[in-house]
Design a protein around this motif. Structure first.
Motif, mmCIF file in Angstrom:
data_model
loop_
_atom_site.group_PDB
_atom_site.id
_atom_site.type_symbol
_atom_site.label_atom_id
_atom_site.label_comp_id
_atom_site.label_asym_id
_atom_site.label_seq_id
_atom_site.Cartn_x
_atom_site.Cartn_y
_atom_site.Cartn_z
ATOM 1 N N LEU A 19 23.558 -11.651 12.416
ATOM 2 C CA LEU A 19 22.674 -12.367 11.517
ATOM 3 C C LEU A 19 23.045 -13.839 11.473
ATOM 4 O O LEU A 19 24.055 -14.259 12.028
ATOM 5 C CB LEU A 19 22.771 -11.775 10.109
ATOM 6 N N GLY A 20 22.219 -14.628 10.786
ATOM 7 C CA GLY A 20 22.546 -16.020 10.527
ATOM 8 C C GLY A 20 21.954 -17.004 11.504
ATOM 9 O O GLY A 20 21.881 -18.199 11.214
ATOM 10 N N ARG A 75 27.775 -12.078 10.657
ATOM 11 C CA ARG A 75 26.990 -13.289 10.467
ATOM 12 C C ARG A 75 27.630 -14.466 11.201
ATOM 13 O O ARG A 75 28.820 -14.744 11.066
ATOM 14 C CB ARG A 75 26.881 -13.618 8.987
ATOM 15 N N GLU A 126 22.640 -19.570 7.102
ATOM 16 C CA GLU A 126 22.548 -18.469 6.143
ATOM 17 C C GLU A 126 21.081 -18.069 6.064
ATOM 18 O O GLU A 126 20.280 -18.712 5.384
ATOM 19 C CB GLU A 126 23.045 -18.915 4.757
ATOM 20 N N VAL A 179 18.606 -11.225 6.022
ATOM 21 C CA VAL A 179 19.044 -10.083 6.825
ATOM 22 C C VAL A 179 17.870 -9.541 7.603
ATOM 23 O O VAL A 179 16.762 -9.414 7.088
ATOM 24 C CB VAL A 179 19.647 -9.005 5.925
#
Length: 305
Positions: free
Chosen positions: A266-267, A296, A301, A304
């Protein structure tokens, strides 16, 4: 019961392995898995037992032909409304070491069809097939594969039709057994636990009942620090499944401790994931009951997947 009549009938036609057991495939497997056991190299090498199914695979150009009885069984379940399918678990039994040069044959039967079951995904039937792998007349091992053919359960607690249409089905649950229950208990408490052999100190993941380095059965755990890098990855587009939002990246993460595990990356956009990218551990709650470790990239940020 009509479905029970299919137990013991062929699930796939008898076939020979596309390739003999060979050192090149063993070497590639060990490199990908990070397995340095000396039993898998040298003039007296054996194949890693967990490669059992690999010798039966046909590759991208084809697959073992399914038997008429198996297609008929799945067709009956489709006609009755059990149109969804999810793989639930597999298990292997190793009876004879495989060595370079061994020629294997294999066949598959419908071993069992369960009674109708109520699950969190929906109502359906568990269908278990058993593949027997032979070298000549000797049974070398068995591979059992279990699927759930089911009717998805409608979302609960939604009164408005427009909200019903937006509600996603639950994500599939991990298969928890006696060998890996401690890992998932750790995840539930937001701890990523790695098995450690108490005989030789080797760390291992996924969790296993014994050490692949020395064979020792005793172990304890160490908690991962939560840092790692992307060792390899894939971007998932297909097959579509409404519990997920493709495309998304699934990475093979090399932890700082030296073991590797699989998880969502993620990220960053999935097309920006790269081998060697640093990632850090997070625990994500997908619903009230399901917590999973994810990885991540620290640059951003984002939501998800």
């Amino acid at each position: 019961m009509r479905l029970k009549a299919y137990e013991g009938r062929p699930a796939a036609v008898t076939r020979a392995g596309r390739d003999a057991v060979n050192a090149a495939m063993i070497r590639h497997w060990c490199e990908a898995m990070g397995d340095t056991n000396p039993a898998y190299s040298g003039p007296d090498a054996i194949a890693p037992p967990t490669m059992l199914q690999a010798w039966t695979m046909s590759g991208l150009t084809g697959r073992p032909g399914r038997a008429h009885a198996y297609d008929e069984l799945l067709g009956l379940l489709d006609e009755a409304g059990y149109t969804s399918v999810v793989a639930t678990d597999c298990e292997q039994e190793y009876l004879r070491p495989l060595r370079p040069g061994d020629e294997i044959t294999f066949d598959s039967v419908v071993e069992s069809v369960s009674e109708r079951k109520m699950t969190k995904l929906g109502t359906g039937y568990f269908v278990t097939t058993r593949m027997d792998i032979h070298v000549g007349p000797d049974l070398a091992g068995t591979h059992r594969f279990r699927i759930l053919k089911y009717t998805p359960r409608p979302p609960a607690g939604r009164s408005r039709p427009d909200r019903d249409r937006q509600q996603k089905p639950a994500r599939p649950r991990p298969v928890v057994n006696r060998d890996n229950a401690g890992f998932w208990e750790g995840v539930r408490h937001r701890r990523l636990l790695i098995q450690r052999c108490t005989d030789c100190g080797t760390l291992r993941h996924p969790w296993l009942p014994g050490c692949s380095a020395c064979g020792g059965p005793d172990w304890d755990t160490v908690e991962a620090c939560g840092e790692g890098t992307v060792y390899s990855y894939v971007v998932m587009h297909h097959p579509p499944f409404s519990a997920f939002d493709p495309p998304y990246a699934v990475g093979l993460i090399e932890l700082s401790e030296g073991v590797r595990m699989i998880g969502n990356v993620l990220g960053v956009p999935c097309d920006k994931v790269r081998i060697g990218m640093p990632v850090r551990l997070e625990f994500h709650e997908y619903d009230e009951e399901l917590v999973l470790p994810v990885w991540r990239a620290p640059e951003a940020e984002e939501a998800v997947a």
